[in-house]
Design a protein around this motif. Structure first.
Motif, PDB file in Angstrom:
ATOM      1  N   PRO A   1       6.085  13.394   0.025  1.00 18.84           N
ATOM      2  CA  PRO A   1       6.348  12.050  -0.502  1.00 18.84           C
ATOM      3  C   PRO A   1       6.523  10.988   0.582  1.00 18.84           C
ATOM      4  N   SER A   2       6.747  11.416   1.806  1.00 16.30           N
ATOM      5  CA  SER A   2       6.915  10.455   2.902  1.00 16.30           C
ATOM      6  C   SER A   2       5.591   9.872   3.388  1.00 16.30           C
ATOM      7  N   CYS A   3       4.466  10.288   2.805  1.00 16.81           N
ATOM      8  CA  CYS A   3       3.137   9.788   3.189  1.00 16.81           C
ATOM      9  C   CYS A   3       3.106   8.266   3.081  1.00 16.81           C
ATOM     10  N   ASP A   4       2.562   7.619   4.101  1.00 21.79           N
ATOM     11  CA  ASP A   4       2.503   6.159   4.094  1.00 21.79           C
ATOM     12  C   ASP A   4       1.094   5.618   3.858  1.00 21.79           C
ATOM     13  N   GLY A   5       0.147   6.481   3.541  1.00 23.28           N
ATOM     14  CA  GLY A   5      -1.209   6.036   3.214  1.00 23.28           C
ATOM     15  C   GLY A   5      -1.978   5.478   4.387  1.00 23.28           C
ATOM     16  N   CYS A   6      -1.811   6.058   5.566  1.00 20.31           N
ATOM     17  CA  CYS A   6      -2.448   5.523   6.776  1.00 20.31           C
ATOM     18  C   CYS A   6      -3.952   5.825   6.848  1.00 20.31           C
ATOM     19  N   GLU A   7      -4.449   6.715   6.027  1.00 19.04           N
ATOM     20  CA  GLU A   7      -5.871   7.067   5.911  1.00 19.04           C
ATOM     21  C   GLU A   7      -6.422   7.885   7.068  1.00 19.04           C
ATOM     22  N   LYS A   8      -5.599   8.371   7.974  1.00 21.43           N
ATOM     23  CA  LYS A   8      -6.105   9.181   9.089  1.00 21.43           C
ATOM     24  C   LYS A   8      -6.702  10.500   8.599  1.00 21.43           C
ATOM     25  N   CYS A   9      -6.029  11.129   7.641  1.00 13.97           N
ATOM     26  CA  CYS A   9      -6.498  12.423   7.147  1.00 13.97           C
ATOM     27  C   CYS A   9      -7.761  12.281   6.299  1.00 13.97           C
ATOM     28  N   LEU A  10      -7.949  11.125   5.699  1.00 13.99           N
ATOM     29  CA  LEU A  10      -9.142  10.902   4.863  1.00 13.99           C
ATOM     30  C   LEU A  10     -10.434  11.090   5.655  1.00 13.99           C
ATOM     31  N   HIS A  11     -10.461  10.580   6.847  1.00 16.24           N
ATOM     32  CA  HIS A  11     -11.689  10.579   7.642  1.00 16.24           C
ATOM     33  C   HIS A  11     -11.932  11.912   8.340  1.00 16.24           C
ATOM     34  N   LEU A  12     -10.887  12.727   8.484  1.00 18.64           N
ATOM     35  CA  LEU A  12     -11.056  14.004   9.174  1.00 18.64           C
ATOM     36  C   LEU A  12     -11.367  15.172   8.257  1.00 18.64           C
TER      37      LEU A  12
END
Length: 96
Positions: free
Chosen positions: A74-85
């Motif tokens: 739940p602490s995810c801040d939506g930075c999108e780093k994992c999306l691209h990897l």
């Protein structure tokens, strides 16, 4: 008894103007937050294939239950780093 006008000149206190002001400020209070979610149908780890590409970039917001089954905290801040990897594009952002 005489009413004293305490409003500065040029201020419009009509109902329509006050309602318009309250609508603009309420939109600031209802800001949405984005959090990453994992699609288990396309995630390699859910299919028992060792893949830590999302956790390698974001150790503080993604945890694994054993070797497999990644979980977005739940602490995810939506930075999108994992999306691209993610090699399978199994991670998407969802508004909460």
């Amino acid at each position: 008894m005489k009413k004293i006008d305490t409003t500065p000149t040029g201020v419009n206190l009509s109902r329509r103007n006050l309602l318009k002001f309250s609508k603009n400020t309420s939109s600031l209070d209802t800001q949405t937050r984005k959090i990453a979610t994992i699609n288990p149908l396309s995630c390699l780890a859910y299919h028992k294939i060792i893949c830590y590409s999302c956790k390698d970039i974001c150790k503080e917001h993604i945890s694994f239950q054993g070797l497999f089954f990644p979980e977005i905290l739940p602490s995810c801040d939506g930075c999108e780093k994992c999306l691209h990897l993610c090699p399978q594009n199994a991670i998407i952002l969802k508004e909460i």
